[in-house]
Design a protein around this motif. Structure first.
Motif, PDB file in Angstrom:
ATOM      1  N   LEU A 226      33.721  51.429  36.324  1.00  0.00           N
ATOM      2  CA  LEU A 226      34.549  50.469  37.059  1.00  0.00           C
ATOM      3  C   LEU A 226      35.710  51.106  37.814  1.00  0.00           C
ATOM      4  CD1 LEU A 226      34.758  47.706  34.282  1.00  0.00           C
ATOM      5  CD2 LEU A 226      33.197  47.780  36.240  1.00  0.00           C
ATOM      6  N   GLY A 227      35.845  52.412  37.724  1.00  0.00           N
ATOM      7  CA  GLY A 227      36.933  53.078  38.434  1.00  0.00           C
ATOM      8  C   GLY A 227      38.284  52.725  37.867  1.00  0.00           C
ATOM      9  N   ASP A 228      39.236  52.450  38.748  1.00  0.00           N
ATOM     10  CA  ASP A 228      40.617  52.201  38.317  1.00  0.00           C
ATOM     11  C   ASP A 228      40.750  50.993  37.403  1.00  0.00           C
ATOM     12  OD1 ASP A 228      41.665  54.395  39.537  1.00  0.00           O
ATOM     13  OD2 ASP A 228      42.400  53.339  41.319  1.00  0.00           O
ATOM     14  N   LEU A 229      39.843  50.036  37.535  1.00  0.00           N
ATOM     15  CA  LEU A 229      39.903  48.873  36.636  1.00  0.00           C
ATOM     16  C   LEU A 229      39.754  49.324  35.188  1.00  0.00           C
ATOM     17  CD1 LEU A 229      40.016  45.888  35.988  1.00  0.00           C
ATOM     18  CD2 LEU A 229      37.576  45.720  36.548  1.00  0.00           C
ATOM     19  N   GLY A 230      38.877  50.289  34.950  1.00  0.00           N
ATOM     20  CA  GLY A 230      38.713  50.810  33.599  1.00  0.00           C
ATOM     21  C   GLY A 230      39.984  51.452  33.067  1.00  0.00           C
TER      22      GLY A 230
ATOM     23  N   LEU B 144      45.566  40.685  27.827  1.00  0.00           N
ATOM     24  CA  LEU B 144      46.225  41.128  29.059  1.00  0.00           C
ATOM     25  C   LEU B 144      46.132  40.070  30.158  1.00  0.00           C
ATOM     26  CD1 LEU B 144      45.219  44.911  29.239  1.00  0.00           C
ATOM     27  CD2 LEU B 144      47.411  43.918  28.549  1.00  0.00           C
ATOM     28  N   VAL B 145      45.074  39.255  30.149  1.00  0.00           N
ATOM     29  CA  VAL B 145      44.999  38.133  31.096  1.00  0.00           C
ATOM     30  C   VAL B 145      46.100  37.135  30.785  1.00  0.00           C
ATOM     31  CG1 VAL B 145      43.607  36.164  31.864  1.00  0.00           C
ATOM     32  CG2 VAL B 145      42.529  38.393  31.520  1.00  0.00           C
ATOM     33  N   ARG B 146      46.255  36.810  29.508  1.00  0.00           N
ATOM     34  CA  ARG B 146      47.303  35.852  29.113  1.00  0.00           C
ATOM     35  C   ARG B 146      48.692  36.386  29.411  1.00  0.00           C
ATOM     36  NH1 ARG B 146      43.441  34.966  24.816  1.00  0.00           N
ATOM     37  NH2 ARG B 146      44.434  36.581  23.537  1.00  0.00           N
ATOM     38  N   ALA B 147      48.825  37.721  29.400  1.00  0.00           N
ATOM     39  CA  ALA B 147      50.123  38.345  29.687  1.00  0.00           C
ATOM     40  C   ALA B 147      50.335  38.558  31.183  1.00  0.00           C
ATOM     41  CB  ALA B 147      50.222  39.679  28.964  1.00  0.00           C
ATOM     42  N   GLY B 148      49.354  38.208  31.994  1.00  0.00           N
ATOM     43  CA  GLY B 148      49.500  38.338  33.442  1.00  0.00           C
ATOM     44  C   GLY B 148      49.249  39.727  33.979  1.00  0.00           C
ATOM     45  N   VAL B 149      48.647  40.618  33.185  1.00  0.00           N
ATOM     46  CA  VAL B 149      48.381  41.989  33.622  1.00  0.00           C
ATOM     47  C   VAL B 149      47.042  42.084  34.330  1.00  0.00           C
ATOM     48  CG1 VAL B 149      48.045  44.372  32.836  1.00  0.00           C
ATOM     49  CG2 VAL B 149      49.798  42.936  31.769  1.00  0.00           C
ATOM     50  N   LEU B 150      46.054  41.374  33.861  1.00  0.00           N
ATOM     51  CA  LEU B 150      44.718  41.363  34.455  1.00  0.00           C
ATOM     52  C   LEU B 150      44.396  39.970  34.992  1.00  0.00           C
ATOM     53  CD1 LEU B 150      42.581  43.261  31.757  1.00  0.00           C
ATOM     54  CD2 LEU B 150      43.401  44.181  33.935  1.00  0.00           C
ATOM     55  N   THR B 151      43.570  39.932  36.024  1.00  0.00           N
ATOM     56  CA  THR B 151      43.054  38.648  36.488  1.00  0.00           C
ATOM     57  C   THR B 151      41.839  38.290  35.636  1.00  0.00           C
ATOM     58  OG1 THR B 151      41.503  39.611  38.074  1.00  0.00           O
ATOM     59  CG2 THR B 151      43.765  39.236  38.839  1.00  0.00           C
TER      60      THR B 151
END
Length: 464
Positions: A96-100, A44-51
Motif C-alpha cells: 500500500l505504499g505510504d498508507l502502510g 485511528l479512524v475514530r481519532a481522526g488520523v485515518l479516513t
C-alpha cells in the motif's frame, strides 16, 4: 530498513541481528499482530488520523495476510525483518505504499508486543484448558473401566492401606480440576489491553482505549502506561500454570512407571506409548511416561529463567523482556504434548486386577483396622497402635497375613480381642469402613465418580 533506522547511518552487524531479531520465534504471534493492527486502524479512524477508506484498505490487506498465514503460505524464515511487527508493517508498505507507513501512528512496538502476547496467551490457555478436560475425561473413563479394582495405597513408597484404583484416578482428577481453575484465574488477570499506552507514557492521539479493548476481546484497558508495557506477570503466571500442571503429570507418570515395573506388575501400557531396547529384545520401556516426567524440569526452567530475568528490570520496557517468548512458547508446547500423550497412555492402559489385589492384601495394610477394632473395645488408640504393631511382628515371624493369625496369638496381645476381629480384617471390610466423605469405600468412590462425570459434562458444555 529497520523501523528505527532513521537515527542510524550504519547497518547492524550480523552477530547483533542474530541476538536481537525475534522473528524466528515471535512469528507465532502473526495472527495476534494482525488482529491488533486491524483494531488499531479503527482506533485511528475514530481519532481522526485515518479516513474510513484508508482503514478499509489497510484492513483488507491485513486480512489477506491473515488468510495466507492461516493457510501456511507465508515463509517467515525467508524474511530479513527484525520481528513480527516489522514483518507485518513491511508487508503493508510493500502493498500500500505510504498508507502502510501510517498505521503505526501513536503506537509503539512496546504496547504492540504486550498486546499481541496477551492475546497469544489467552488463545493458548484456552487450548490448554481443552487439553486438560480431555485428560480428565480419559482419567475418569479409566476409573470407570476399573471400578472394582483394588490397589495398595502407598506412603513413603511402602504399602500403607488399600484403595480402589478409581480413588487413585479421582485423586489426579482433583489436581486437574485445580489446574483448570488456575487457567481461569490467569486469564482473568491478563485480560487487560495495553494497546494505546505507547512506548511508556501513553499516546498523544485521541484513541478510545476502552473501545479498543472491547474489540480485541479484553475485559478492560490497562490503567497505567508504564506498567502496561513492562508487565510480564501474565507470562510468569502462564509459566506457573504450565509448571504446576506438568508437576501433576510428572507425579502421575511416576506412579504409572512404578505400577508398570516388573517389581509391581500392576498394569501394562499399550505398544503405542512404549519403546523397546536396541540390545535387549524383551524390553518394553515406558518412554512416554518418562518423557512426561523429564519435560517437567524443562518447563520449570523456563519459569525460573523469566523470574530471574525480570527481577532487576527498571521501569519501563527493556529488551531483556524479549526473553519471555521462547520459554513460554516452548512451555505451552511441551505441556500440550504431555497432556495429549497422557490421554493415549490412559486409554491404552490395562490393569492386572489379580496382581493389584494380591499386593493390596500384602504388607499388613489392615494393621490399622486391628487398631481401630481395639479402639472400638475402648482401648486407647495409642495403646491399640502398639498392640497392632506387635501383631504384625508376630505375623511376620510366622509368615502369615494378619488375618491368618490364630485367635490365641491375638488374645495373647490383648484379652479384649474376640473372634469378631476377623470381620474387620478382610480387604473389602478394610475398604468399606472408609465410607465417609473423601474416603475410599466402594460406595463413596462410586458416588464421587458419578459426581465427577457430571462435572466433566458441565466443563465440556462450557467449552463448546
Amino acid at each position: 530498513m529497520a523501523l528505527w533506522g532513521g537515527r542510524f547511518s550504519g547497518d547492524a552487524s550480523a552477530m547483533f541481528k542474530q541476538v536481537n531479531d525475534s522473528l524466528p520465534f515471535d512469528y507465532v504471534m502473526a495472527i495476534e499482530d494482525i488482529t491488533g493492527s486491524i483494531a488499531w486502524s479503527k482506533g485511528l479512524v475514530r481519532a481522526g488520523v485515518l479516513t474510513e477508506q484508508e482503514q478499509a484498505s489497510l484492513e483488507q490487506c491485513l486480512n489477506t495476510l491473515k488468510q495466507d498465514v492461516e493457510a501456511n503460505k507465508v515463509d517467515f524464515s525467508a524474511s530479513t525483518e527484525e520481528d513480527i511487527h516489522s514483518f507485518v508493517e513491511a508487508y503493508l508498505t510493500d502493498a500500500l505504499g505510504d498508507l502502510g507507513r501510517k498505521l503505526h501512528t501513536g503506537r509503539s512496538r512496546n504496547d504492540q508486543v504486550a498486546t499481541d502476547f496477551r492475546l497469544w496467551c489467552k488463545r493458548h490457555l484456552a487450548g490448554l484448558k481443552l487439553d486438560i478436560v480431555n485428560l480428565l475425561d480419559a482419567l475418569l473413563s479409566c476409573a470407570n473401566r476399573h471400578e472394582q479394582a483394588i490397589i495398595p495405597g502407598y506412603t513413603h513408597l511402602q504399602r500403607a492401606q488399600p484403595v480402589y484404583f478409581a480413588h487413585w484416578c479421582l485423586a489426579y482428577g482433583e489436581m486437574l480440576k485445580r489446574d483448570i481453575t488456575r487457567i481461569d484465574d490467569c486469564v482473568r488477570r491478563l485480560n487487560q489491553s495495553p494497546l494505546g499506552c505507547g512506548a511508556l507514557a501513553g499516546t498523544s492521539f485521541d484513541v478510545d482505549r476502552e473501545k479498543l479493548a472491547e474489540e480485541l476481546g479484553f475485559a478492560s484497558p490497562c490503567l497505567n502506561s508504564l506498567d502496561a508495557v513492562s508487565d510480564r506477570d501474565f507470562v510468569l503466571e502462564l509459566l506457573f500454570v504450565c509448571s504446576t500442571g506438568m508437576m501433576h503429570l510428572s507425579r502421575m507418570a511416576e506412579d504409572l512407571i512404578f505400577y508398570n515395573s516388573g517389581e509391581a506388575g500392576f498394569l501394562q501400557l499399550s505398544d503405542a506409548v512404549t519403546s523397546g531396547s536396541s540390545l535387549m529384545p524383551q524390553k518394553k520401556n515406558p518412554d512416554a511416561l518418562e518423557l512426561m516426567r523429564g519435560k517437567c524440569g524443562r518447563v520449570f526452567g523456563h519459569l525460573q529463567g523469566l523470574l530471574v530475568t525480570m527481577k532487576g528490570l527498571p521501569l519501563a520496557y527493556n529488551k531483556d523482556m524479549q526473553e519471555d517468548k521462547e520459554g513460554a512458547i516452548d512451555a505451552v508446547n511441551q505441556y500440550h504434548i504431555c497432556l495429549c500423550i497422557g490421554v493415549e497412555v490412559l486409554e491404552g492402559l490395562s490393569l492386572n486386577q489379580e496382581a493389584t489385589r494380591k499386593a493390596a492384601q500384602q504388607g499388613y495394610a489392615n494393621a490399622t483396622e486391628l487398631a481401630d477394632y481395639l479402639v472400638a473395645q475402648n482401648v486407647p488408640f495409642r495403646t491399640a497402635h502398639d498392640i497392632a504393631g506387635q501383631a504384625v511382628v508376630a505375623a511376620i515371624a510366622k509368615g502369615l497375613a494378619l488375618e491368618e493369625l490364630p485367635i490365641e496369638d491375638l488374645q495373647a496381645l490383648h484379652a479384649s480381642i474376640q473372634e469378631d476381629v476377623y470381620e474387620w480384617l478382610p480387604l473389602e471390610a478394610v475398604l468399606d469402613k472408609r465410607k465417609y466423605l473423601g474416603g475410599t469405600s466402594h460406595d463413596t468412590v462410586t458416588k464421587a465418580l458419578y459426581l465427577e462425570l457430571e462435572h466433566l459434562d458441565q466443563l465440556k458444555a462450557s467449552l463448546s
